[in-house]
Design an enzyme around this catalytic site. Structure first.
Site, short mmCIF file in Angstrom:
data_model
loop_
_atom_site.label_atom_id
_atom_site.label_comp_id
_atom_site.label_asym_id
_atom_site.label_seq_id
_atom_site.Cartn_x
_atom_site.Cartn_y
_atom_site.Cartn_z
N LYS A 22 -11.80 135.26 -0.13
CA LYS A 22 -10.10 134.80 -0.15
C LYS A 22 -9.82 135.94 -1.23
CE LYS A 22 -7.22 132.87 -2.60
NZ LYS A 22 -6.17 133.52 -2.29
N GLU A 46 -16.30 134.82 -13.20
CA GLU A 46 -16.19 136.23 -14.17
C GLU A 46 -14.61 136.03 -14.82
OE1 GLU A 46 -18.41 138.02 -14.76
OE2 GLU A 46 -19.82 138.01 -13.11
N CYS A 98 -10.37 142.90 -16.72
CA CYS A 98 -10.79 141.86 -17.53
C CYS A 98 -11.40 142.37 -18.79
CB CYS A 98 -11.56 140.75 -16.90
SG CYS A 98 -13.01 141.82 -15.75
N GLU A 143 -5.39 136.75 -23.56
CA GLU A 143 -5.54 137.66 -22.70
C GLU A 143 -3.83 137.97 -22.20
OE1 GLU A 143 -7.66 137.20 -19.06
OE2 GLU A 143 -8.46 139.09 -19.43
#
Ligand code: NAD
Length: 799
Positions: free
Chosen positions: A93, A168, A202, A303
């Protein structure tokens, strides 16, 4: 397409076709040629259940890959490659804002003829589709790359059907710049580590930690480089930094920049949208640097996923590590330094999944990627990543398909005897007058030329060491003779140190059981390194050890052919064991000239040791036909020749026959094991320094009577071998007669009959009973032994 879809600069997107197909090819190659699909377990660690044990890795089944919008084609190729090369199917997806390249890959898969259903791409909104996929009962595994918040949700959803999950997730990685870093490289590393792909990565190094000494100058240089970066349309070849992926992401970045200013961080450069001519209104944002950031500010903890970097200061390497670790994330990080040893020390201390030294953002198909802490679960890429796409199956194949061969199932049996046969006796035995002359040939046949003799002072004083040294000619590189009776771990270590110093390539042991057992442990320690205590284990060795030639000088331990080394552990005050087919000596030389001077008392005592081996092997729950034959013949030989050897030590024929009997008894018990008499002898030997064989002899008849009912048939055979006419006796009576025959033999050879004679104190018996019960030899006793009172009673009789 990738650039148009995600905003990636064309300079980067143009590599993805090659990189994505490279990952598919490399992981496929690894799965086909390197991955350990099946692994044999050479020794299972279970000494009671001989079996082939192996591991098989099998595909998990239906794997779902849910991927983010930052690197659409790369993430799609990772998820597809891992799943299919390991034999799974995949439902991919893509992110709802970047679905196009995944659809192209699906078309390509179809065109290539990959069967329907193997690679599936489903596009649509994450909230709805994600829920369906993560809760669907037919899905076996989910691999997700994205934010920590969504990752935690996925884990929760997957938990109802206990799917395997790898994640992850986010990061706030520290890029540590030491004061000795190459300044040009470090500045570029900090800039590239953050602003690559607009900071939407990331594992970006969004916390740049800079040594106090170089801080101000470093920030200045970073700002200069940031301002040189060209922000603009992603398809223009000279662009360094393209647009953010969406209006939403732009708003997030702007919000964090306002927060940084409010928190008191110093905005050094950037902090504004950029409007490239002709592309005004696009989601462009200037490379932004905050200096004098404290690590507890939200901009340093959360983040941002945009072109915003926090530069923090540290004053020592320890402080840099502390700051780096002060984060809920642990995905990656960097260290820039010209001192690799120093950088490596830091890299090892940061709790994070990847550390780059003098680099950033570098991936490799065979090197795993993934996060510590809230940055994820599991790894991708390399063998470690591929293993996440398999289930581990252990297959156990019983080596003896018989109910009675099953030591553990025998717990349900009233007659727990194991009656199948597994037999190994690899020692080359040379026996008879003059066979010591075969020693040099034995050394050469083992491929050796540097033999160290292991012996003890008594044997040396008897002149036997010199005899062996002469026989060895040039092959003797040294002698170690400092071995006490019942030698201990420290002696093994001292002897090993000497063998290492001499560069010995084989050991020649000359002496009784104490010497030969020490030699066995030395051979293991020499071969495997470390110290003796590291190698106390049962059936762990997988290959031959340092070659060992055993020359027994006493009459009966049989250690020259057995698979056990009994060593005293002075700290625990206990005998400990190495049991392993790989410690059986390669060669045994039974030359009567070496036992001729053995005093009558020791001949009798060591002879009784062999008799105890034979009787206990015969009656053990692991007894079997080969061992029975050996044990019975050992008893016949001992009955005839031990009294002769005791009466006249120079009777060479008797000496050889006694030695052969000791070997046979050793072979028998190596496989069948010993029993309660040995448990008691080990205990009394350890606690009261009584000679092993002597105690064996004293307790053996008591234990035989204790076992008379449970091992009546075997003890009746023993009675015959010991010369008893059992014609009109029941087995039980014959068993008792066997015990009497042993006592009669002991009287004949003037062997001590009581523990009292050995100086064992009566008030020590109770402790000895408990101690004996914990010795492993009791496991195999014909009559189950669970009650210390029963053992105490036997010890009282022996006393
Ligand atoms: N690994 C095995 O299969 C196995 C089997 C039985 C016993 N053991 C172990 O062996 C040890 C007992 O061994 P042991 O009974 O042979 O005693 P030992 O090795 O302790 O020797 C006893 C004494 O006899 C002396 N000696 C040996 N040979 C001589 C000779 N020919 N002339 C004069 N003196 C001599 C030695 O110097 C020593 O002082 C115990 O530690 C026991 O646990 C091991």
């Amino acid at each position: 397409m990738e650039s148009m879809d995600s905003g990636q600069i064309i300079g980067l997107s143009k590599f993805w076709g090659m990189l994505a197909s490279g990952t598919l090819r490399n992981l496929g190659y690894y799965a086909a040629t390197e991955f350990p699909w099946e692994e044999e377990i050479p020794f299972s660690g279970n000494v009671f259940a001989p079996a082939r044990e192996y591991i098989r890795r099998e595909p998990i089944g239906v794997c779902v890959g849910i991927i983010p919008w930052n690197f659409p084609i790369s993430m799609a190729s990772w998820k597809i490659a891992h799943a299919i090369v390991m034999g799974n199917t995949v439902v991919l997806k893509p992110a709802s804002v970047t679905p196009l390249t995944a659809l192209i890959m699906a078309e390509a898969a179809q065109a290539a003829g990959i069967p329907h259903g193997v690679i599936n791409v489903l596009t649509g909104p994450g909230a709805e589709l994600g829920k369906t996929l993560c809760t669907h009962p037919d899905v076996d595994k989910i691999a997700f790359t994205g934010s920590t918040v969504v990752g935690a949700d996925i884990m929760r959803m997957a938990s109802d059907t206990v799917k395997k999950v790898t994640l992850e997730l986010g990061g706030k990685s520290a890029n540590i710049i030491l004061d000795d870093a190459d300044p040009d490289l470090a500045v570029e590393g900090a800039i590239f580590g953050t602003f690559f792909h607009q900071g939407q990565v990331c594992e970006s190094g969004t916390r740049v930690l800079v040594a106090g000494k170089i801080y101000d100058e470093f920030v200045e240089r970073m700002a200069k480089r940031a301002e040189e970066l060209r922000v603009g349309y992603q398809l223009l070849p000279g662009t360094h930094q393209g647009p953010l992926v969406s209006a939403g992401q732009l708003a997030t970045v702007e919000g964090y920049v306002r927060l940084g200013v409010d928190e008191g961080a110093e905005l050094v450069t950037g902090g504004t949208r950029v409007h490239p001519p002709g592309f005004e209104g696009g989601f462009y944002y200037a490379p932004t640097i905050f200096a004098n950031v404290r690590n507890d500010m939200r901009i340093a903890q959360e983040e941002i996923f945009g072109p915003v970097v926090c530069v923090e200061r540290f004053d020592s390497d320890e402080e840099a590590v502390t700051i780096a670790n002060d984060s809920m994330y642990g995905l990656a990080g960097g260290v820039f330094s010209n001192n690799y040893a120093r950088a490596e020390r830091i890299a090892r201390q940061v709790r994070t999944g990847t550390m780059w030294i003098n680099n950033f953002h570098i991936f490799a198909d065979f090197a795993p990627f993934g996060g510590y802490k809230q940055s994820g679960v599991g790894r991708e890429l390399g063998g470690v990543g591929l293993a996440e796409y398999t289930q581990v199956k252990r297959i156990h194949m019983n080596a003896a398909a018989s109910r009675t061969a099953n030591f553990t199932m025998n717990l349900f049996s009233d007659d727990p005897r194991v009656d199948t046969l597994q037999y190994k006796a690899p020692t080359n035995v040379l026996a008879g007058h003059g066979t010591l002359a075969g020693l040099p040939q034995a050394v050469v046949s083992l491929g050796c030329r540097r033999a160290m003799i292991l012996t003890d002072a008594g044997v040396r004083q008897a002149g036997l060491t010199q005899l062996v040294q002469n026989a060895l000619c040039d092959f003797c590189v040294g002698v170690f003779d400092d071995i006490p009776a019942d030698s201990d771990l420290a002696t093994v270590d001292a002897a090993t140190a000497k063998a290492r110093e001499l560069g010995a390539d084989c050991i020649v042991s000359v002496g009784g059981g104490s010497v030969i057992d020490t030699a066995k442990a030395v051979c293991v320690t020499l071969k495997n390194g470390g110290e003796a205590n590291d190698h106390i284990a049962l059936m762990r060795l997988t290959e031959p050890q340092t070659p060992h030639i055993a020359i027994p000088t006493t009459a009966g331990t049989g250690s020259e052919v057995t698979n056990v080394a009994v060593i005293h552990d002075a700290k625990m005050d206990r005998k400990v064991y190495i049991v392993d087919a790989n410690i059986i000596p390669n060669v045994a030389i039974l030359d009567p000239r070496l036992t001729i001077g053995l005093p009558a008392r020791l001949t009798a005592a060591t002879g009784m040791d062999a008799i105890t081996h034979a009787v206990e092997a015969l009656t053990s729950t692991l007894a079997q036909a080969v061992c029975d034959g050996q044990a019975l013949h050992a008893l016949r030989l001992m009955k005839e020749f031990l009294p002769r050897a005791v009466a006249n030590g120079e009777d060479e024929q008797a000496r050889v026959q006694v030695s052969v009997a000791a070997c046979m008894a050793g072979w028998a018990f190596s496989t069948a094991q010993v029993g309660l008499a040995h448990s008691m002898a080990h205990t009394i030997g350890t606690l009261h320094h009584a000679h092993h064989g002597t105690v064996c002899g004293i307790v053996l008849p008591k234990v035989m009577r204790f076992n008379a009912e449970h091992a009546a048939d075997k003890l009746a055979m023993a009675a015959q071998a010991l010369g008893v006419d059992t014609t009109d006796m029941t087995d039980h009576d014959a068993a008792l007669a066997a015990a009497d025959a042993v006592e009669a033999l002991m009287r004949e050879i003037k062997h001590p009959m009581t523990l009292r004679e050995l100086g064992v104190p009566e008030d020590a018996l109770e402790a000895a009973a408990l101690h004996a019960l914990a010795d492993t030899a009791t496991l195999f006793n014909a009559r189950p032994v669970y009650d210390p009172a029963e053992v105490l009673e036997l010890l009282r009789q022996a006393f």
